[in-house]
Write a protein that holds these residues in place. Structure first.
Motif, PDB file in Angstrom:
ATOM      1  N   LEU A  40       4.468 123.408 -14.838  1.00 29.90           N
ATOM      2  CA  LEU A  40       5.349 124.342 -14.617  1.00 29.90           C
ATOM      3  C   LEU A  40       4.891 125.508 -15.444  1.00 29.90           C
ATOM      4  CD1 LEU A  40       8.663 122.830 -13.227  1.00 29.90           C
ATOM      5  CD2 LEU A  40       6.879 123.842 -11.767  1.00 29.90           C
ATOM      6  N   ILE A  41       3.985 125.915 -15.463  1.00 27.25           N
ATOM      7  CA  ILE A  41       3.528 127.225 -16.460  1.00 27.25           C
ATOM      8  C   ILE A  41       4.287 128.249 -15.931  1.00 27.25           C
ATOM      9  CG2 ILE A  41       1.614 128.444 -17.647  1.00 27.25           C
ATOM     10  CD1 ILE A  41      -0.258 126.303 -16.847  1.00 27.25           C
ATOM     11  N   PRO A  42       5.330 128.904 -17.018  1.00 29.70           N
ATOM     12  CA  PRO A  42       6.183 130.058 -16.327  1.00 29.70           C
ATOM     13  C   PRO A  42       5.243 131.034 -15.866  1.00 29.70           C
ATOM     14  CG  PRO A  42       6.784 129.191 -18.602  1.00 29.70           C
ATOM     15  CD  PRO A  42       5.680 128.534 -18.334  1.00 29.70           C
ATOM     16  N   PRO A  43       5.418 131.808 -14.819  1.00 29.45           N
ATOM     17  CA  PRO A  43       4.664 133.008 -14.596  1.00 29.45           C
ATOM     18  C   PRO A  43       5.150 134.260 -15.242  1.00 29.45           C
ATOM     19  CG  PRO A  43       6.000 132.424 -12.812  1.00 29.45           C
ATOM     20  CD  PRO A  43       6.286 131.425 -13.786  1.00 29.45           C
ATOM     21  N   ALA A  44       6.455 134.261 -15.541  1.00 28.34           N
ATOM     22  CA  ALA A  44       7.170 135.103 -16.401  1.00 28.34           C
ATOM     23  C   ALA A  44       8.014 134.604 -17.306  1.00 28.34           C
ATOM     24  CB  ALA A  44       7.971 136.124 -15.507  1.00 28.34           C
ATOM     25  N   VAL A  45       7.675 134.338 -18.613  1.00 31.13           N
ATOM     26  CA  VAL A  45       8.532 133.854 -19.722  1.00 31.13           C
ATOM     27  C   VAL A  45       9.863 134.252 -19.872  1.00 31.13           C
ATOM     28  CG1 VAL A  45       8.546 133.036 -22.075  1.00 31.13           C
ATOM     29  CG2 VAL A  45       6.398 132.897 -20.952  1.00 31.13           C
ATOM     30  N   PRO A  46       9.704 135.615 -19.854  1.00 31.13           N
ATOM     31  CA  PRO A  46      11.185 136.196 -19.996  1.00 31.13           C
ATOM     32  C   PRO A  46      12.475 135.775 -18.924  1.00 31.13           C
ATOM     33  CG  PRO A  46       9.682 137.986 -20.342  1.00 31.13           C
ATOM     34  CD  PRO A  46       8.878 136.662 -19.857  1.00 31.13           C
ATOM     35  N   GLN A  47      11.862 135.558 -17.661  1.00 30.62           N
ATOM     36  CA  GLN A  47      12.885 134.904 -16.872  1.00 30.62           C
ATOM     37  C   GLN A  47      13.299 133.505 -16.901  1.00 30.62           C
ATOM     38  OE1 GLN A  47      10.489 137.085 -15.946  1.00 30.62           O
ATOM     39  NE2 GLN A  47      11.808 138.775 -15.315  1.00 30.62           N
ATOM     40  N   TRP A  48      12.291 132.705 -17.562  1.00 29.37           N
ATOM     41  CA  TRP A  48      12.626 131.393 -17.859  1.00 29.37           C
ATOM     42  C   TRP A  48      13.585 131.341 -19.144  1.00 29.37           C
ATOM     43  CZ3 TRP A  48      11.420 127.142 -15.457  1.00 29.37           C
ATOM     44  CH2 TRP A  48      10.577 127.003 -14.476  1.00 29.37           C
ATOM     45  N   LEU A  49      13.150 132.123 -20.178  1.00 35.05           N
ATOM     46  CA  LEU A  49      14.074 132.252 -21.270  1.00 35.05           C
ATOM     47  C   LEU A  49      15.375 132.818 -20.878  1.00 35.05           C
ATOM     48  CD1 LEU A  49      14.416 132.442 -24.445  1.00 35.05           C
ATOM     49  CD2 LEU A  49      13.735 134.784 -24.327  1.00 35.05           C
ATOM     50  N   ALA A  50      15.666 133.675 -19.894  1.00 32.69           N
ATOM     51  CA  ALA A  50      16.879 133.964 -19.441  1.00 32.69           C
ATOM     52  C   ALA A  50      17.599 132.900 -18.840  1.00 32.69           C
ATOM     53  CB  ALA A  50      16.817 135.347 -18.536  1.00 32.69           C
ATOM     54  N   GLY A  51      16.902 132.195 -18.186  1.00 39.01           N
ATOM     55  CA  GLY A  51      17.528 131.035 -17.353  1.00 39.01           C
ATOM     56  C   GLY A  51      18.032 129.790 -18.043  1.00 39.01           C
ATOM     57  N   PHE A  52      17.231 129.893 -19.216  1.00 33.51           N
ATOM     58  CA  PHE A  52      17.690 128.509 -20.085  1.00 33.51           C
ATOM     59  C   PHE A  52      18.696 129.127 -21.219  1.00 33.51           C
ATOM     60  CE2 PHE A  52      17.528 126.927 -24.473  1.00 33.51           C
ATOM     61  CZ  PHE A  52      17.028 125.747 -24.233  1.00 33.51           C
ATOM     62  N   ALA A  53      18.720 130.353 -21.390  1.00 29.12           N
ATOM     63  CA  ALA A  53      19.767 130.847 -22.068  1.00 29.12           C
ATOM     64  C   ALA A  53      21.161 130.872 -21.697  1.00 29.12           C
ATOM     65  CB  ALA A  53      19.513 132.177 -22.644  1.00 29.12           C
ATOM     66  N   LEU A  54      21.175 131.169 -20.264  1.00 28.46           N
ATOM     67  CA  LEU A  54      22.210 131.213 -19.451  1.00 28.46           C
ATOM     68  C   LEU A  54      22.735 129.535 -19.096  1.00 28.46           C
ATOM     69  CD1 LEU A  54      24.457 132.531 -17.248  1.00 28.46           C
ATOM     70  CD2 LEU A  54      22.623 131.935 -15.466  1.00 28.46           C
ATOM     71  N   ALA A  55      21.899 129.004 -18.903  1.00 30.06           N
ATOM     72  CA  ALA A  55      22.458 127.385 -18.779  1.00 30.06           C
ATOM     73  C   ALA A  55      22.821 126.838 -20.284  1.00 30.06           C
ATOM     74  CB  ALA A  55      21.277 126.438 -18.198  1.00 30.06           C
ATOM     75  N   TYR A  56      22.404 127.410 -21.545  1.00 31.83           N
ATOM     76  CA  TYR A  56      22.817 126.588 -22.513  1.00 31.83           C
ATOM     77  C   TYR A  56      24.240 127.355 -22.791  1.00 31.83           C
ATOM     78  CZ  TYR A  56      22.069 124.667 -27.303  1.00 31.83           C
ATOM     79  OH  TYR A  56      22.211 123.913 -28.166  1.00 31.83           O
ATOM     80  N   ALA A  57      24.255 128.459 -22.550  1.00 33.56           N
ATOM     81  CA  ALA A  57      25.688 129.487 -22.556  1.00 33.56           C
ATOM     82  C   ALA A  57      26.809 128.527 -21.761  1.00 33.56           C
ATOM     83  CB  ALA A  57      25.674 130.585 -22.682  1.00 33.56           C
ATOM     84  N   VAL A  58      26.484 128.294 -20.548  1.00 40.70           N
ATOM     85  CA  VAL A  58      27.225 127.843 -19.625  1.00 40.70           C
ATOM     86  C   VAL A  58      27.762 126.240 -20.031  1.00 40.70           C
ATOM     87  CG1 VAL A  58      27.600 126.928 -17.345  1.00 40.70           C
ATOM     88  CG2 VAL A  58      26.677 129.316 -17.696  1.00 40.70           C
ATOM     89  N   GLY A  59      26.802 125.563 -20.464  1.00 36.23           N
ATOM     90  CA  GLY A  59      26.848 124.331 -21.119  1.00 36.23           C
ATOM     91  C   GLY A  59      28.036 124.234 -22.223  1.00 36.23           C
TER      92      GLY A  59
END
Length: 306
Positions: free
Chosen positions: A221-240
């Motif tokens: 799952l090579i990220p087509p746009a790393v910033p979007q993946w980073l934002a998604g991960f950051a959101l999940a981490y904060a929500v967790g």
């Protein structure tokens, strides 16, 4: 007693998150069984484990920077080993025992009030750091506007101290029995902005994301746009961290990742990434504590007490 526990929102949030993951596993079970990692994929997972292990040490260093900023760094107390050792306790039922241990050890050295403030501010700074990294993902249906708010609250004393004291009161009620004593609610006692502690936590979340990115690449799952993946991960981490779920964020973190990043992707591969990262992060916690224990045992053998 049983009825009261069933009415707790924390229980229902945990059950809902785990049920969502279970449904995904059932729907994607056949596709998951067909996924085969090549040798380089296993090496990438190993690299992800190493980076996640490193992030735990960085988190401990960030906590030390925070206590320095508070002016409450206790002399002669190894803070990073304390952080790493107590980190395993977050998996115990209740999700507060890592905080209990840190307050218990810090209280004789710096006092109960500063110990409570230092322990409560750490996850708040992580949430603020993760929220800042949400900016990398662009507009995201309005999240861009909300992303800076946690950082602004922590950086501005007039906003930070009321919020911190309110959270201290909430946690003190949970921790007082466990630590056997009163926990005064005094706030941070600082008037400045915790720039360096916040910067250290941004580094922590970035290194944590690097471990997750290794899982992404391992399952193609090579990220087509790393910033979007980073934002998604950051959101999940904060929500967790924010949403009351199972200890260690189990279920809530994974469910948020699947909901946020699952659109337009191979769901089976993403599910494999999420599950593999949970295993990696748990093993990293165990490995960090084991390495610390081995190091302390070796030092005691080389330098026995007189």
């Amino acid at each position: 007693m049983v009825i009261r526990s069933l009415l707790k929102p924390k229980l229902w949030i945990t059950l809902a998150s785990l049920a969502f993951i279970a449904v995904a596993l059932v729907h994607q079970g056949e596709q998951l069984r067909q996924i085969n990692l090549e040798s380089n994929g296993w090496w990438l997972l190993l690299l992800g484990l190493g980076l996640t292990w490193l992030s735990i040490l960085i988190n401990g260093l960030a906590w030390r920077v925070l206590l320095d900023w508070l002016g409450q760094r206790p002399p002669g107390l190894a803070l990073v080993p304390l952080f790493v050792r107590s980190n395993l306790l977050k998996y115990l039922p209740g999700g507060i025992w890592h905080l209990v241990e840190r307050v218990r050890v810090l209280r004789p050295a710096i006092g109960a009030g500063p110990a409570l403030a230092g322990v409560i501010l750490d996850p708040l700074l992580i949430v603020a750091a993760a929220s800042l990294l949400l900016l990398a993902g662009g507009w995201q249906d309005g999240l861009l506007v909300l992303a800076p708010i946690p950082s602004l609250v922590l950086l501005l004393p007039r906003l930070r101290e009321p919020v911190l004291r309110r959270l201290e009161r909430s946690k003190a009620a949970q921790l007082q029995t466990a630590v056997s004593g009163d926990l005064p609610v005094d706030g941070s006692g600082r008037g400045g902005a915790p720039w360096w502690p916040l910067a250290a936590q941004v580094v922590f979340v970035l290194v944590r994301f690097a471990g997750f990115a290794c899982c992404l690449v391992a399952f193609d799952l090579i990220p087509p746009a790393v910033p979007q993946w980073l934002a998604g991960f950051a959101l999940a981490y904060a929500v967790g961290l924010v949403v009351p779920g199972a200890p260690g964020g189990l279920g809530v973190f994974e469910a948020t990742l699947l909901l946020r990043l699952g659109t337009g992707l191979d769901e089976a591969s993403l599910l494999a990434v999420v599950l593999s990262y949970r295993v990696i992060s748990t093993v990293a916690d165990l490995l960090a504590a084991a390495v610390l224990a081995a190091d302390q045992a070796l030092m005691q053998r080389l330098h026995p007490a007189p």
